[in-house]
Design a protein around this motif. Structure first.
Motif, PDB file in Angstrom:
ATOM      1  N   HIS A  77     -36.070  38.626  29.205  1.00 24.67           N
ATOM      2  CA  HIS A  77     -36.398  39.627  28.174  1.00 24.67           C
ATOM      3  C   HIS A  77     -37.693  40.369  28.518  1.00 24.67           C
ATOM      4  O   HIS A  77     -37.807  41.576  28.270  1.00 24.67           O
ATOM      5  CB  HIS A  77     -36.486  38.976  26.795  1.00 24.67           C
ATOM      6  CG  HIS A  77     -35.159  38.644  26.223  1.00 24.67           C
ATOM      7  ND1 HIS A  77     -34.328  39.580  25.648  1.00 24.67           N
ATOM      8  CD2 HIS A  77     -34.485  37.467  26.164  1.00 24.67           C
ATOM      9  CE1 HIS A  77     -33.215  39.001  25.232  1.00 24.67           C
ATOM     10  NE2 HIS A  77     -33.277  37.719  25.552  1.00 24.67           N
ATOM     11  N   ALA A  81     -38.016  44.323  29.104  1.00 23.40           N
ATOM     12  CA  ALA A  81     -39.002  45.163  28.403  1.00 23.40           C
ATOM     13  C   ALA A  81     -39.799  46.013  29.399  1.00 23.40           C
ATOM     14  O   ALA A  81     -40.013  47.209  29.181  1.00 23.40           O
ATOM     15  CB  ALA A  81     -39.943  44.285  27.568  1.00 23.40           C
ATOM     16  N   VAL A  92     -37.443  48.826  23.677  1.00 21.22           N
ATOM     17  CA  VAL A  92     -38.324  47.772  24.171  1.00 21.22           C
ATOM     18  C   VAL A  92     -38.658  46.730  23.094  1.00 21.22           C
ATOM     19  O   VAL A  92     -38.801  45.550  23.390  1.00 21.22           O
ATOM     20  CB  VAL A  92     -39.611  48.371  24.800  1.00 21.22           C
ATOM     21  CG1 VAL A  92     -40.559  48.905  23.746  1.00 21.22           C
ATOM     22  CG2 VAL A  92     -40.310  47.369  25.671  1.00 21.22           C
ATOM     23  N   ARG A  93     -38.765  47.164  21.839  1.00 24.61           N
ATOM     24  CA  ARG A  93     -39.241  46.283  20.767  1.00 24.61           C
ATOM     25  C   ARG A  93     -38.414  45.010  20.632  1.00 24.61           C
ATOM     26  O   ARG A  93     -38.964  43.915  20.535  1.00 24.61           O
ATOM     27  CB  ARG A  93     -39.279  47.026  19.436  1.00 24.61           C
ATOM     28  CG  ARG A  93     -39.759  46.110  18.296  1.00 24.61           C
ATOM     29  CD  ARG A  93     -39.781  46.801  16.975  1.00 24.61           C
ATOM     30  NE  ARG A  93     -40.842  47.789  16.988  1.00 24.61           N
ATOM     31  CZ  ARG A  93     -40.976  48.745  16.095  1.00 24.61           C
ATOM     32  NH1 ARG A  93     -40.108  48.866  15.129  1.00 24.61           N
ATOM     33  NH2 ARG A  93     -41.969  49.586  16.183  1.00 24.61           N
ATOM     34  N   HIS A  95     -36.662  43.360  22.723  1.00 30.84           N
ATOM     35  CA  HIS A  95     -36.867  42.412  23.823  1.00 30.84           C
ATOM     36  C   HIS A  95     -38.250  41.767  23.752  1.00 30.84           C
ATOM     37  O   HIS A  95     -38.387  40.573  24.021  1.00 30.84           O
ATOM     38  CB  HIS A  95     -36.640  43.098  25.166  1.00 30.84           C
ATOM     39  CG  HIS A  95     -35.211  43.510  25.351  1.00 30.84           C
ATOM     40  ND1 HIS A  95     -34.203  42.604  25.597  1.00 30.84           N
ATOM     41  CD2 HIS A  95     -34.614  44.717  25.264  1.00 30.84           C
ATOM     42  CE1 HIS A  95     -33.055  43.239  25.687  1.00 30.84           C
ATOM     43  NE2 HIS A  95     -33.279  44.527  25.478  1.00 30.84           N
ATOM     44  N   VAL A  96     -39.258  42.539  23.363  1.00 32.34           N
ATOM     45  CA  VAL A  96     -40.604  41.977  23.216  1.00 32.34           C
ATOM     46  C   VAL A  96     -40.626  40.972  22.070  1.00 32.34           C
ATOM     47  O   VAL A  96     -41.189  39.876  22.203  1.00 32.34           O
ATOM     48  CB  VAL A  96     -41.652  43.093  23.000  1.00 32.34           C
ATOM     49  CG1 VAL A  96     -42.999  42.511  22.587  1.00 32.34           C
ATOM     50  CG2 VAL A  96     -41.795  43.933  24.255  1.00 32.34           C
ATOM     51  N   SER A 129     -47.390  48.690  32.463  1.00 34.34           N
ATOM     52  CA  SER A 129     -46.351  48.195  31.548  1.00 34.34           C
ATOM     53  C   SER A 129     -46.382  46.672  31.462  1.00 34.34           C
ATOM     54  O   SER A 129     -46.138  46.103  30.397  1.00 34.34           O
ATOM     55  CB  SER A 129     -44.963  48.696  31.964  1.00 34.34           C
ATOM     56  OG  SER A 129     -44.689  48.362  33.296  1.00 34.34           O
ATOM     57  N   VAL A 133     -46.891  44.629  27.913  1.00 34.52           N
ATOM     58  CA  VAL A 133     -45.974  43.592  27.432  1.00 34.52           C
ATOM     59  C   VAL A 133     -46.732  42.273  27.243  1.00 34.52           C
ATOM     60  O   VAL A 133     -46.536  41.572  26.249  1.00 34.52           O
ATOM     61  CB  VAL A 133     -44.758  43.441  28.371  1.00 34.52           C
ATOM     62  CG1 VAL A 133     -43.912  42.233  27.986  1.00 34.52           C
ATOM     63  CG2 VAL A 133     -43.914  44.720  28.351  1.00 34.52           C
TER      64      VAL A 133
END
Length: 140
Positions: A77, A81, A92-93, A95-96, A129, A133
């Protein structure tokens, strides 16, 4: 005598940890994925290698396969992300958030994931990135 998939995977990980170039490791992990298409750990590693090689679209596809096989893998995950951020995609949200839940539920996992972030920044120090994350997961 030929090596098992697990032995080849372990040898690939050892080569990575010894500092071998991701460009030489990607073909090895792609071949392993073809030989063991239901092994999510290999897809997760391939995704990471693609991210390090600045190939977010390929990383996205590999992470997607890893998540399909093992939906509760936090590293898959995290890779997804990062691939989403690096390729300018949306989504992205989720998965984060899922990675954060999975990472925070087990202390051993937290240590492994922190080490993975640290290692990623060692190989690619300006990886914005990855930094984002990491901040979202550990500063939430």
């Amino acid at each position: 005598m030929s090596q098992t998939i697990d032995e080849q995977f372990e040898a690939g990980l050892n080569r990575y940890q010894a500092g071998e170039s991701v460009d030489t490791l990607i073909p090895t992990f792609k071949e392993l994925c073809e030989q063991a298409p239901k092994n999510s750990a290999i897809y997760t590693c391939l995704s990471w290698l693609y991210l390090l090689a600045d190939k977010p679209k390929a990383a996205y596809k590999a992470a997607q396969k890893a998540i399909k096989i093992t939906p509760q893998d936090p590293q898959a995950h995290i890779n997804m992300a990062i691939a989403i951020l690096d390729s300018g995609r949306k989504g992205v949200r989720e998965h984060v958030e899922l990675a954060t839940q999975l990472v925070m539920s087990v202390e051993e996992v937290q240590a492994d994931i922190r080490q993975n972030f640290k290692e990623g920044l060692t190989r690619k120090p300006d990886w914005d990135s990855l930094k984002r994350v990491e901040k979202w997961i550990f500063d939430s």
